[in-house]
Write a protein that holds these residues in place. Structure first.
Motif, short mmCIF file in Angstrom:
data_model
loop_
_atom_site.label_atom_id
_atom_site.label_comp_id
_atom_site.label_asym_id
_atom_site.label_seq_id
_atom_site.Cartn_x
_atom_site.Cartn_y
_atom_site.Cartn_z
N ASP A 175 71.29 42.54 8.72
CA ASP A 175 71.84 42.91 7.45
C ASP A 175 71.07 41.77 6.39
N PRO A 176 71.51 41.85 4.94
CA PRO A 176 70.76 40.99 4.02
C PRO A 176 71.10 39.59 4.29
N GLN A 177 72.08 39.20 4.98
CA GLN A 177 72.68 37.83 5.40
C GLN A 177 72.15 37.51 6.44
N GLY A 178 71.40 38.42 7.32
CA GLY A 178 70.68 37.86 8.61
C GLY A 178 71.61 37.98 10.02
N ALA A 179 72.71 38.57 9.82
CA ALA A 179 73.40 39.08 10.99
C ALA A 179 72.85 40.15 11.61
N LYS A 195 79.84 41.05 -0.21
CA LYS A 195 78.57 41.52 -0.23
C LYS A 195 78.26 42.33 0.91
N ALA A 196 78.61 41.76 2.27
CA ALA A 196 78.38 42.24 3.38
C ALA A 196 79.11 43.62 3.70
N PHE A 197 80.26 43.54 3.12
CA PHE A 197 81.06 44.95 3.30
C PHE A 197 80.44 46.10 2.41
N ALA A 198 80.08 45.84 1.30
CA ALA A 198 79.50 46.65 0.50
C ALA A 198 78.21 47.33 1.41
N PHE A 199 77.35 46.61 1.73
CA PHE A 199 76.25 46.90 2.53
C PHE A 199 76.70 47.84 3.76
N TYR A 200 77.62 47.38 4.55
CA TYR A 200 77.84 48.12 5.77
C TYR A 200 78.73 49.46 5.32
N ALA A 201 79.41 49.37 4.29
CA ALA A 201 79.98 50.73 3.70
C ALA A 201 78.77 51.69 3.39
N THR A 202 77.57 51.15 2.62
CA THR A 202 76.73 52.20 2.44
C THR A 202 75.96 52.71 3.60
N MET A 203 75.63 51.76 4.55
CA MET A 203 74.89 52.06 5.77
C MET A 203 75.64 53.01 6.82
#
Length: 258
Positions: free
Chosen positions: A116-120, A154-162
């Motif tokens: 993810d954008p934060q590296g996880a 921000k991580a949740f928004a990313f995974y919600a999109t993915m």
């Protein structure tokens, strides 16, 4: 290790890459209660961890590519998607990274290792044949997925999109802020929060369900692992311990007290 439309957006597989396969096999069969079975995979040695006749996770040696990238022993969760190539492109488009480009596993499916954008780091997977998501929360299977993020919102928004994940309850965890539960479908399957400063980088932590937490913690210690947090009570009359296996991979256990 396969996915269908009903499991898209859900974790469907868990895999340990380690520096000592035989030692890891002995440790996890003792701690979690798995049986180990060598799988016929062309060009490599691959071990399946089983609960009865059901495959729960996989085990393999760190690949040369992973060692070259400085990857330590670690667990990786695989999330089912409709299209691994398109999913990898979406990760890159939205600020993530692709560590292992999409490739096929003969007779099994197609996968990619992404971050993810934060590296996880996690994996995308599409199975060659339809299968339901694993038996979530039953002994020997994963009972929780936890993201220690740099910025969980921000991580949740990313995974919600993915993956289409949705927010469930949020729990106040004091000075550390909120612990945000998320769902894939109707059932909460995990949580995310802002990692403590002492943890160097965001990562996913997988909780394996066992029968009793104290006995599990003792098996971790007697098997050469380390308890780094817990036993600690969590909502739902459950207890957790967070651990490091003898080769250095982090994992966790979740269970009733007795």
């Amino acid at each position: 290790m396969s996915s269908s439309s009903s499991s898209v957006g859900r974790f469907v597989w868990y895999e340990l890459m380690t520096s000592n396969v035989e030692a890891a096999k002995a440790f996890y069969t003792k701690v979690v209660g798995w049986q180990a079975e060598d799988a016929a995979v062309t060009g490599m040695t691959y071990t399946l961890f089983k609960v009865g006749e059901v495959h729960a996770a996989g085990l393999m040696a760190l690949t040369e590519d992973a060692r070259n990238r400085g990857v330590p022993p670690c667990w990786t969760g695989y999330v089912a998607v409709d299209d691994v190539d398109a999913g990898s492109d979406q990760f890159k488009k939205h600020g993530g990274a692709v560590h292992v480009p999409p490739r096929d596993i003969p007779n099994t499916g197609r996968f990619a290792i992404v971050a993810d954008p934060q590296g996880a780091v996690l994996a995308l997977f599409k199975g060659a044949t339809p299968q339901q998501a694993p038996a979530f929360g039953t002994p020997g299977h994963v009972g929780w997925h936890e993201l220690m993020a740099a910025d969980w919102e921000k991580a949740f928004a990313f995974y919600a999109t993915m993956f289409g994940w949705q927010k469930a309850d949020a729990i106040d965890i004091g000075p550390m802020g909120k612990y945000q539960l998320f769902t894939a479908g109707e059932q909460p399957i995990g949580g995310m929060f802002n990692k403590p400063a002492k943890i160097p980088a965001p990562f996913w932590l997988y909780y394996f369900s066992i029968d009793a937490i104290d006995a599990g913690a003792e098996r971790v210690k007697s098997g050469g692992g380390t308890i780094i947090n817990g036993p600690m009570e969590v909502p739902g009359d459950m207890w957790i311990v967070q651990c490091i296996d003898p080769q250095g991979a982090m994992f966790a256990l979740v269970a009733p007290k007795k």
